[in-house]
Every structure is written in structure tokens, then in C-alpha cells.
Design an enzyme around this catalytic site. Structure first.
Site, PDB file in Angstrom:
ATOM      1  N   MET A 176     -14.205  -7.259   9.652  1.00  0.00           N
ATOM      2  CA  MET A 176     -14.820  -6.143  10.364  1.00  0.00           C
ATOM      3  C   MET A 176     -16.103  -5.642   9.695  1.00  0.00           C
ATOM      4  O   MET A 176     -16.254  -4.445   9.441  1.00  0.00           O
ATOM      5  CB  MET A 176     -13.806  -4.988  10.479  1.00  0.00           C
ATOM      6  CG  MET A 176     -12.521  -5.371  11.173  1.00  0.00           C
ATOM      7  SD  MET A 176     -12.771  -5.919  12.867  1.00  0.00           S
ATOM      8  CE  MET A 176     -13.099  -4.351  13.660  1.00  0.00           C
ATOM      9  N   LEU A 187     -22.681  -8.787   9.659  1.00  0.00           N
ATOM     10  CA  LEU A 187     -23.292  -9.640   8.632  1.00  0.00           C
ATOM     11  C   LEU A 187     -24.803  -9.720   8.843  1.00  0.00           C
ATOM     12  O   LEU A 187     -25.279  -9.724   9.984  1.00  0.00           O
ATOM     13  CB  LEU A 187     -22.660 -11.032   8.695  1.00  0.00           C
ATOM     14  CG  LEU A 187     -21.160 -11.021   8.341  1.00  0.00           C
ATOM     15  CD1 LEU A 187     -20.476 -12.292   8.826  1.00  0.00           C
ATOM     16  CD2 LEU A 187     -20.959 -10.833   6.844  1.00  0.00           C
ATOM     17  N   HIS A 236     -13.205 -13.379  18.861  1.00  0.00           N
ATOM     18  CA  HIS A 236     -13.428 -12.044  19.433  1.00  0.00           C
ATOM     19  C   HIS A 236     -12.468 -11.871  20.615  1.00  0.00           C
ATOM     20  O   HIS A 236     -12.335 -12.787  21.430  1.00  0.00           O
ATOM     21  CB  HIS A 236     -14.887 -11.925  19.889  1.00  0.00           C
ATOM     22  CG  HIS A 236     -15.198 -10.578  20.450  1.00  0.00           C
ATOM     23  ND1 HIS A 236     -15.350  -9.459  19.660  1.00  0.00           N
ATOM     24  CD2 HIS A 236     -15.363 -10.163  21.726  1.00  0.00           C
ATOM     25  CE1 HIS A 236     -15.600  -8.415  20.427  1.00  0.00           C
ATOM     26  NE2 HIS A 236     -15.607  -8.814  21.682  1.00  0.00           N
TER      27      HIS A 236
HETATM   28  C1  GRF Z   1      -8.150 -10.102  16.464  1.00  0.00           C
HETATM   29  O1  GRF Z   1      -7.861  -9.518  17.707  1.00  0.00           O
HETATM   30  C2  GRF Z   1      -9.504 -10.756  16.485  1.00  0.00           C
HETATM   31  O2  GRF Z   1      -9.833 -11.285  17.732  1.00  0.00           O
HETATM   32  C3  GRF Z   1     -10.412  -9.603  16.155  1.00  0.00           C
HETATM   33  O3  GRF Z   1      -9.712  -8.829  15.224  1.00  0.00           O
HETATM   34  C4  GRF Z   1      -8.319  -9.059  15.372  1.00  0.00           C
HETATM   35  C5  GRF Z   1      -7.830  -9.540  14.053  1.00  0.00           C
HETATM   36  O4  GRF Z   1      -6.441  -9.681  14.009  1.00  0.00           O
HETATM   37  N1  GRF Z   1     -11.689 -10.081  15.696  1.00  0.00           N
HETATM   38  P1  GRF Z   1      -5.744 -10.389  12.749  1.00  0.00           P
HETATM   39  O5  GRF Z   1      -6.247  -9.653  11.496  1.00  0.00           O
HETATM   40  O6  GRF Z   1      -6.134 -11.820  12.753  1.00  0.00           O
HETATM   41  O7  GRF Z   1      -4.292 -10.156  12.960  1.00  0.00           O
END
Ligand code: GRF
Length: 217
Positions: free
Chosen positions: A90, A93, A109
Site C-alpha cells: 500500500m 512508488l 488490483h
Molecule cells: C487485495 O485485495 C489486493 O487486490 C489489493 O490489496 C489486497 C491485499 O490482500 N491490492 P492480501 O494482503 O493479499 O490479503
């Protein structure tokens, strides 16, 4: 065998799906390290339990994005990755970071890009009233949640669905398509060519991208 480094910020269920696929013998990669920008990320524990090297590069310890991204790249590059996998990472970059990993940096995503980039994708989908929603694995470009699409999975939106319903339905698909993208890369079937995805996949494999509920009988 290709080296991959997985970047997480939290739960790490996509990372766990890759570890499980590797352990089941159908994802022939070396998961060289899992790197988190948050020391408390739950996924770090799961990675360590699986015997994978873990590292933390805490973004709060850096004055700005450039310094953080340099430290992050230095950490990642110790593991000489063929592919860097953003799995719920999160942080936005910087362009130099993205350029450094051009063609070997992918993200997942939870929407059918280019619809609904950014946060709260399920809320956005419900607000728009779309009937089909899903998830996307793409090569990363400097623009947020943007880049050449590798694989997508679609799920139906059903009347009465909540954000949590959609998140759960889509996460099941994420756990299928993300290992698939890495599998293609590991097999040399996937690359980035002049900003376009080159994918050597059969129609059968492509059909698997549609959630079973949506497939014609
Ligand atoms: C997922 O829904 C992914 O698509 C998004 O963030 C979430 C991460 O989930 N980018 P996890 O940490 O892999 O359980």
C-alpha cells in the site's frame, strides 16, 4: 528457477496463495524474500513460518518517497529478483523505482482496470451499479493502478451485495489469477514488449479467467 520477491503491507493472503501453489508443486519459483513496509504486517509471520526470508523497510523511518524507495530497492536487490510481486503493498512508488524494475514489477488490483483505480474499489463498483466486477494483474507503470494488463477475473455483482461480499468473492479469484501470472512469467511465457504484454497462453487458459458463475452452461 526464477527468483521472486513479494512486497506486502498487511494480511498477505495473495502471498500465501503463492506459497501454497509453490508448496503444491505448481508454481516453480524461488520465493527469495517477503518485504513489508509495515513492521506489524500479519503476512510477515506467515512468510517466516514458511521459511522465507523476511525484511521490513518501514516507510515511517524515511523523510520522503525518494529515500524510502531507494532503501526499498536496495533491500529487494539483495535477493536478485527476476520478478517483484506487489501483493497488497500500500505505497505509491516513484517513477525511478518503477523504471528500475520495468518489465519485472507486477501488481494485483481488486477491480477490472481501467475501471475503479485507487481505494474502495468495491464501494465504487456498488455506487456505479456495475453487474460485473473483478480483479486485474498488471505490469506496473508510474501511474497508480495502471499498466499493461496480464490477466483479469470477472465475478457477478448480485443484488444486495455488500462491499464485504464483493471483496470475498473477488479475493477467491485473486488467489487464482495471481499465481497464474507468476506461473506464466516463470515459464517464460509472459513479458513486457514495448509497453505491451506478450503472453503465450492458450484459449483454454484464458477461459479460466471467467468466474465459474459467469461461464455459459
Ligand atoms: C487485495 O485485495 C489486493 O487486490 C489489493 O490489496 C489486497 C491485499 O490482500 N491490492 P492480501 O494482503 O493479499 O490479503
Amino acid at each position: 528457477m526464477k527468483n521472486i520477491v513479494i512486497l506486502i503491507s498487511g494480511r498477505g493472503s495473495n502471498m500465501e496463495a503463492m506459497i501454497a501453489a509453490r508448496d503444491a508443486g505448481n508454481l516453480p519459483v524461488n520465493i527469495a524474500a517477503v518485504v513489508s513496509n509495515r513492521p506489524q504486517a500479519a503476512g510477515l509471520r506467515a512468510a517466516a513460518q514458511a521459511g522465507i526470508a523476511t525484511r521490513v523497510v518501514d516507510h515511517e523511518a524515511f523523510a520522503g518517497r525518494d529515500a524510502f524507495d531507494s532503501a526499498l530497492a536496495a533491500c529487494i536487490d539483495q535477493f536478485q529478483p527476476d520478478l517483484v510481486v506487489l501483493a497488497g503493498f500500500m505505497r505509491i512508488l516513484t517513477a525511478p523505482f518503477v523504471r528500475h524494475y520495468e518489465g519485472r514489477l507486477i501488481n494485483i488490483h481488486p477491480s477490472l482496470l481501467p475501471s475503479f483505480p485507487g481505494l474502495h474499489t468495491h464501494r465504487q463498483a456498488l455506487a456505479e451499479g456495475v453487474r460485473i466486477h473483478g480483479c486485474t494483474v498488471h505490469f506496473v507503470t508510474p501511474a497508480l493502478d495502471h499498466g499493461p494488463v496480464i490477466i483479469q477475473a470477472a465475478v457477478p455483482v448480485i443484488d444486495g451485495d455488500t462491499e464485504a461480499d464483493l471483496a470475498a468473492r473477488i479475493l477467491l479469484q485473486e488467489h487464482k489469477i495471481y499465481p497464474q501470472a507468476v506461473r506464466w512469467f516463470a515459464a517464460g511465457k509472459l513479458s513486457l514488449d514495448n509497453g505491451r504484454v506478450r503472453l503465450d497462453a492458450t484459449l483454454d487458459t484464458a477461459a479460466a479467467l471467467i468466474a465459474p458463475e459467469l461461464r455459459p452452461a
